[in-house]
Write an enzyme that holds these catalytic residues in place. Structure first.
Site, PDB file in Angstrom:
ATOM      1  N   HIS A   1      18.972   9.499  44.349  1.00  0.00           N
ATOM      2  CA  HIS A   1      18.307   8.631  45.358  1.00  0.00           C
ATOM      3  C   HIS A   1      16.938   9.233  45.693  1.00  0.00           C
ATOM      4  O   HIS A   1      16.056   8.515  45.782  1.00  0.00           O
ATOM      5  CB  HIS A   1      19.134   8.296  46.713  1.00  0.00           C
ATOM      6  CG  HIS A   1      20.533   7.628  46.214  1.00  0.00           C
ATOM      7  ND1 HIS A   1      20.805   6.874  45.377  1.00  0.00           N
ATOM      8  CD2 HIS A   1      21.836   8.314  47.035  1.00  0.00           C
ATOM      9  CE1 HIS A   1      22.043   6.566  45.487  1.00  0.00           C
ATOM     10  NE2 HIS A   1      22.760   7.461  46.445  1.00  0.00           N
TER      11      HIS A   1
ATOM     12  N   ASP B   1      21.549   2.667  40.838  1.00  0.00           N
ATOM     13  CA  ASP B   1      21.190   3.497  42.051  1.00  0.00           C
ATOM     14  C   ASP B   1      20.995   2.566  43.031  1.00  0.00           C
ATOM     15  O   ASP B   1      19.903   1.969  43.071  1.00  0.00           O
ATOM     16  CB  ASP B   1      20.193   4.452  41.661  1.00  0.00           C
ATOM     17  CG  ASP B   1      19.757   5.304  42.894  1.00  0.00           C
ATOM     18  OD1 ASP B   1      19.676   4.897  43.932  1.00  0.00           O
ATOM     19  OD2 ASP B   1      19.501   6.653  42.523  1.00  0.00           O
ATOM     20  N   HIS B   2      21.923   2.542  43.927  1.00  0.00           N
ATOM     21  CA  HIS B   2      21.836   1.446  44.983  1.00  0.00           C
ATOM     22  C   HIS B   2      20.560   1.573  45.804  1.00  0.00           C
ATOM     23  O   HIS B   2      20.098   0.624  46.668  1.00  0.00           O
ATOM     24  CB  HIS B   2      23.110   1.200  45.711  1.00  0.00           C
ATOM     25  CG  HIS B   2      23.307   2.312  46.907  1.00  0.00           C
ATOM     26  ND1 HIS B   2      23.639   3.505  46.778  1.00  0.00           N
ATOM     27  CD2 HIS B   2      22.904   2.092  48.054  1.00  0.00           C
ATOM     28  CE1 HIS B   2      23.532   4.339  47.961  1.00  0.00           C
ATOM     29  NE2 HIS B   2      23.172   3.433  48.937  1.00  0.00           N
TER      30      HIS B   2
HETATM   31  C1  BG6 Z   1      25.521   7.215  48.287  1.00  0.00           C
HETATM   32  C2  BG6 Z   1      26.242   8.631  48.363  1.00  0.00           C
HETATM   33  O1  BG6 Z   1      25.242   7.278  47.189  1.00  0.00           O
HETATM   34  O2  BG6 Z   1      24.999   7.101  49.368  1.00  0.00           O
HETATM   35  C3  BG6 Z   1      26.906   8.891  50.137  1.00  0.00           C
HETATM   36  O3  BG6 Z   1      27.353   8.979  47.721  1.00  0.00           O
HETATM   37  C4  BG6 Z   1      25.717   8.390  50.956  1.00  0.00           C
HETATM   38  O4  BG6 Z   1      27.238  10.032  50.458  1.00  0.00           O
HETATM   39  C5  BG6 Z   1      25.116   7.002  50.506  1.00  0.00           C
HETATM   40  O5  BG6 Z   1      26.474   8.231  52.304  1.00  0.00           O
HETATM   41  C6  BG6 Z   1      23.984   6.651  51.321  1.00  0.00           C
HETATM   42  O6  BG6 Z   1      23.458   5.396  51.248  1.00  0.00           O
HETATM   43  P1  BG6 Z   1      22.797   4.466  52.218  1.00  0.00           P
HETATM   44  O7  BG6 Z   1      22.661   3.403  51.620  1.00  0.00           O
HETATM   45  O8  BG6 Z   1      24.065   4.463  53.405  1.00  0.00           O
HETATM   46  O9  BG6 Z   1      21.611   5.262  52.740  1.00  0.00           O
END
Ligand code: BG6
Length: 520
Positions: free
Chosen positions: A271, A208-209
């Site tokens: 997230h 989960d980034h």
């Molecule tokens: C991803 C989603 O996991 O997270 C995207 O699939 C979203 O739709 C993105 O834009 C948002 O990540 P961050 O790090 O830009 O907030």
């Protein structure tokens, strides 16, 4: 790895402890071969390889490391090296610094995902690398492929003997996948069964980034490395918690995926649930993968099921219509390429969630996320209660703004605390002021980008920042009743259009105490 810009408006903070040189990570010592499936794809070029290269340049890859690209395309090693070189080429062109060192350890092995022979061939190739580069049979298999291919590759790796860890040799094998982990509870379980047919849970790293973001990791530090917040962090003092992840971007080139998933599956099941757990969890006894994940799981178990009969009091869904972002006209979601005609996929959701336990009984958690909103901003607002008795009532009336702690996750990486002070002067007057901490103040070195952190933790075998399957299933289970409602054909009545470049549909004002942005 990026050097963060310094905010020059605020004085430098004094760092008293620790000695920041202690915060440097020692080099990862264990040798390994990192195999990237889907190596000819966009993710490898945009994120994975640049992150590996950044780790290499900062001395954070093991000395004995090899990187192997694997995909259906037929490249030679040299052709693959050239594609990767271009992905990290400086803007001015030419050779990236320290390129030759990593290029020597970069290889390509074509695979056909359906063909068992391909995987036995890959096994031989990797064993060859073990002999030449002393990589000792340690493997990371990183899947940069569509999720439908995860079970296929897991099965092939298992049958080819590539998933086995040998206790005599002490080698390890890790399997890394990114969300989505299924489309609903049932498919998540099926996927897990397929992965577990070859790999044990300790081998599976579900990314989960958001967890790799510095400011997200800091939530636990703020809560549990300070003694002043935790005594207040409960229903006695906190009125509500608002977690919002607003995006300016639309669906971009991902409509094929997004139109089937929508915001609930794309942002909430993963997230948003992680951010909620970090705010609501109890302190684990040690900062260690399973203890941290145990505590998160307990939060998910306490989530109050949505009352489907009165869903509108708990959930607002929206879909962006055309509008303007930063002054430029943008299309509505339904006009985006590859979106199904008349689609009812939500691109915005706001929900009110309760955590039914001793600490949080009665405290609403408001979660919102959406695309094509006014700004890119992810933040957590902890709204404290009003003072129990205002001794200033006679002079100031009732309206004294309660304290609020805001954790800016991105793009502003900051913490601020709102409180009241006297306005200097003869009259008794209050003003609201903010105590502000800019996360990048006092920063002495480079920061790991999310993918760098993820890759490094895979190499270290640290699963703290990765999903465990019980959490995945509990979150799917929690969302299932609303997914069923939302997937039903007459859900259109619940889907409110909003103009791109605003803060979401009007209806959200009936649900949330405040919105991100203008209502701060
Ligand atoms: C991803 C989603 O996991 O997270 C995207 O699939 C979203 O739709 C993105 O834009 C948002 O990540 P961050 O790090 O830009 O907030």
């Amino acid at each position: 790895m990026a050097d963060k810009p310094k905010n020059t408006d605020v004085p430098e903070i004094e760092t008293e402890s620790p000695d920041l040189s202690q915060c440097r990570l020692e080099q990862v010592q264990e040798p390994a071969v990192i195999v990237i499936f889907g190596a000819s794809g966009d993710l490898t070029r945009r994120k994975l390889f640049p992150s590996l290269f950044a780790l290499y340049r900062n001395g954070l890859l093991p000395e004995n490391v090899c990187i192997v690209g694997a995909s259906r395309s037929e490249y030679s090693h040299e052709e693959f090296r050239e594609i990767m070189r271009r992905s990290v080429e400086p803007e001015s062109g030419g050779q990236p610094e320290n390129w030759a060192g990593l290029a020597r350890r970069l290889f390509y092995n074509p695979v056909s995902y359906d063909d068992p022979e391909s995987f036995t061939g890959l096994n031989r190739f990797l064993e060859g690398l073990d002999s030449s580069y002393a990589t000792r049979g340690n493997r990371i298999f990183y899947l940069a492929v569509p999720p439908t291919v995860y079970p296929v590759i897991a099965g092939q790796l298992g049958r080819a003997g590539l998933a086995e860890e040998d206790s005599r040799n002490g080698n390890w094998v890790r399997f890394v996948v990114e969300k989505p982990f299924g489309h609903d509870l049932e498919s998540a379980r099926e996927l897990d069964k397929a992965l577990h047919s070859s790999f044990a849970e300790h081998q599976i790293f579900r990314i989960d980034h958001y967890l790799a973001k510095e400011t997200v990791q800091n939530i636990l530090m703020l809560r549990f490395a300070n003694s002043i917040f935790e005594p207040l962090w409960n229903r006695r003092y906190i009125d509500s918690v608002t977690i919002s992840a607003a995006e300016q971007l639309g669906v971009e080139h991902r409509a094929g995926y997004y139109d089937r998933f929508g915001v609930l599956r794309d942002m909430f099941q993963n997230h948003m649930m992680q951010l909620l757990a970090l705010c609501a969890m109890e302190p684990p006894s040690h900062f260690e993968a399973d203890r941290v994940r145990d505590e998160k799981t307990k939060v998910y178990r306490c989530l109050r099921p949505f009352p489907t009969q009165e869903l509108d009091s708990f959930l607002v869904l929206g879909q962006y219509a055309s509008g303007r972002i930063n002054g430029a006209a943008v299309k509505g979601y339904r006009e985006e390429p590859q979106v199904r005609q008349g689609t009812l996929t939500p691109t915005f959701a706001a929900m009110k969630v309760f955590v039914d336990n001793w600490r949080w009984q009665g405290v609403p958690f408001y979660l919102t996320s959406g695309k094509r909103l006014a700004e890119k901003r992810t933040e957590i607002k902890v709204q404290f209660k009003q003072v129990p008795n205002s001794m200033f009532r006679a002079v100031l009336g009732e309206d004294i703004a309660a304290n609020r702690l805001t954790l800016g996750i991105q793009p502003r990486e900051e913490i601020h605390l709102r409180f009241q002070t006297k306005v200097p002067g003869p009259k008794v007057c209050l003003r609201t002021v903010k105590m502000h901490f800019d996360y990048n103040q006092g920063l002495t070195g480079p920061v790991l980008e999310a993918y760098e952190k993820v890759l490094l933790d895979c190499l270290l075998g640290d699963q703290t920042l990765f999903w465990r399957q019980d959490g995945v299933e509990l979150c799917w289970g929690f969302l299932t009743p609303i997914l069923i409602e939302c997937d039903c054909p007459d859900q259109g009545k619940r889907l409110h259009p909003y103009e791109a470049g605003t803060w979401g549909p009007e209806e959200v004002k009936n649900l949330l105490p405040s919105l991100p942005g203008p209502h701060r």
